[in-house]
Design an enzyme around this catalytic site. Structure first.
Site, short mmCIF file in Angstrom:
data_model
loop_
_atom_site.label_atom_id
_atom_site.label_comp_id
_atom_site.label_asym_id
_atom_site.label_seq_id
_atom_site.Cartn_x
_atom_site.Cartn_y
_atom_site.Cartn_z
N HIS A 29 1.24 -1.23 0.37
CA HIS A 29 0.20 -0.29 -0.19
C HIS A 29 0.78 1.32 0.12
CE1 HIS A 29 -3.06 2.38 0.69
NE2 HIS A 29 -3.27 2.90 1.56
N CYS A 30 1.87 0.86 0.32
CA CYS A 30 3.01 2.57 0.26
C CYS A 30 3.47 2.72 -1.45
CB CYS A 30 3.74 2.54 1.36
SG CYS A 30 3.11 2.46 2.69
N ILE A 31 4.86 1.64 -1.36
CA ILE A 31 5.82 2.88 -2.08
C ILE A 31 4.99 2.37 -3.34
CG2 ILE A 31 7.78 1.72 -2.73
CD1 ILE A 31 8.37 -0.10 -0.87
#
Length: 447
Positions: free
Chosen positions: A283-285
């Site tokens: 969900h981040c990078i």
């Protein structure tokens, strides 16, 4: 310690700080997912009474049963704090009236136009505003663009009639969860905190100091803390894109990219090893840098490097399929009609998280080109993608032998790679998973 505060802080701040130090504060956590549940558990383990809020009744029921569903939480820890009534979960947001501090840990996805969707944050802030009381602390942890805390959250909370920095306290402290990391977790990872005011920062820092073992690093504003988080993930995104671009070029030049990286990382300074792969997941990078790209437009600035990195990383599933086609061609096999054994749907090793996994795009491409596939993942038994349910299978000699090629997309540790080597007709290893194995096969290919 409390005596020093008497001369510095407002009565409301001093009272809340005293509650934190005495473990008398009740702390709420909104969102019981990959970030929220581990944080709620650590707060309860530290001696606070914690109320977890979530809109999903299933999650609430599991927590209240002491049934863990997050890999970074120890099953026995959750069961113990639930049995001791240190942690309770609910869908009833009116119980926010009982808390002294609340942390927002909800998703911040991108919409189909690659623009930030802050609706989960906004809805959480609206629920909190209904029950906001003087002396309460609100901390946003969800990754988002610089300005969200001050431009979105603060005005919603002030609709309560209370004034931020005077009647209640607001800060931003980015989550730094790295699923599956064996060394750093919620408890021992350093924490960055930036409040709306100096006093807000100190109040929030005090809470985290009483819960976590990692250093609490204070910054001058929520915007700095928000940008810091985006910078972290953008740094990784861009460097992975460089590794991926080098992998594509090395493939064309007949050079082993993995050997290149191993050689480069012998330099004791000025180089940090990043590795290529089938694409970015989690969900981040893959997502966070585009919050900044969107926000930059407000300042008439075009984040070219971020967008090019995104293009490279997003193209990797296509490159993987092109490699499959090329390898199958050496055996006079078209991709159409071929059967692929895909090892791994999780976006990284030894976890069950398949959010934004590049494998999802790979299977879309394979389906569109007429290939069939089986998916093997010891951590993911089934998953849903584009409204369709996919079941995974267990690894076996027969499954591997029946496939025209084995595609390693996740380098899980608990896979019998000797079986993979012995029973696969062809292997495309996108993760260098077989690096520790004695592989001298003509039919073994790396990204």
């Amino acid at each position: 310690m409390a005596a020093a505060f008497n001369q510095t802080f407002s009565p409301l701040a001093e009272k809340l700080i005293h509650k934190f130090l005495k473990k008398e504060a009740v702390i709420g956590v909104v969102g019981l997912g990959y970030v929220g549940l581990p944080l709620a558990v650590e707060k309860a383990k530290a001696g606070f009474r914690v109320i977890g809020f979530d809109v999903q009744q299933t999650r609430v029921d599991l927590v209240n049963q002491g049934s863990n569903y997050i890999g970074d939480v120890v099953d026995s820890d959750l069961l113990q704090i639930v049995n001791e009534r240190k942690l309770v979960a609910t869908t009833d947001y009116s119980l926010i009236n009982e808390v002294d501090a609340v942390t927002i840990c909800v998703p911040t996805p991108l919409d189909k136009y690659q623009q930030p969707d802050t609706s989960y944050v906004e809805n959480s802030a609206k629920e909190i505003a209904k029950y906001l009381k003087p002396g309460m602390l609100v901390v946003l942890e969800s990754t988002t663009y610089p300005g969200t805390t001050e431009e979105v959250v603060k005005p919603i909370l002030e609709q309560s009639g209370l004034k931020c920095g005077i009647d209640f306290f607001v800060a931003y402290s980015p989550e730094r969860v790295d699923p599956g990391n064996k060394h750093f977790n919620t408890k021992n990872t350093p924490k960055v905190v930036g409040g709306i005011s100096w006093e807000c920062t100190k109040v929030a820092s005090t809470m985290y100091k009483e819960v976590l073992e990692g250093e609490i690093y204070e910054v001058s504003s929520p915007a700095v803390a928000e940008m810091e988080k985006i910078y972290e993930n953008t740094f990784r995104n861009i460097n992975i894109a460089l590794a991926n671009e080098m992998a594509i070029l090395c493939n064309k030049m007949g050079i082993d990219i993995w050997e290149v990286i191993d050689a480069a990382k012998t330099k004791p300074y000025g180089f940090m090893a990043f590795y290529p792969g089938p694409g970015l997941g989690g969900h981040c990078i893959p997502i966070d840098p585009f919050y900044l790209t969107w926000k930059a437009r407000e300042y008439n600035y075009h984040t070219r490097l971020i967008e090019v990195a995104g293009e490279i990383n997003n193209s990797m599933p296509d490159f993987v399929v092109d490699r499959l086609i090329s390898i199958l061609n050496t055996k006079k096999k078209p991709l159409n009609g071929s059967k692929i054994a895909i090892l791994g749907v999780a976006y990284k090793k030894d976890i069950d998280d398949y959010r934004e996994s590049p494998v999802l795009k790979i299977i879309d491409i394979l389906e569109s080109k007429g290939a069939s596939f089986v998916i093997i993942d010891p951590y993911v038994k089934s998953f849903k993608h584009d409204g369709k349910r996919y079941e995974t299978t267990e690894i076996s000699e027969t499954t591997l032998q029946d496939a025209d090629i084995t595609l390693i997309t996740t380098d899980h540790s608990n896979v019998d790679y000797q079986m993979v080597i012995q029973h696969s007709k062809l292997i495309l290893d996108t993760r260098n998973a077989l690096k520790e194995h004695d592989v001298h096969l003509e039919n073994y290919f790396r990204l």
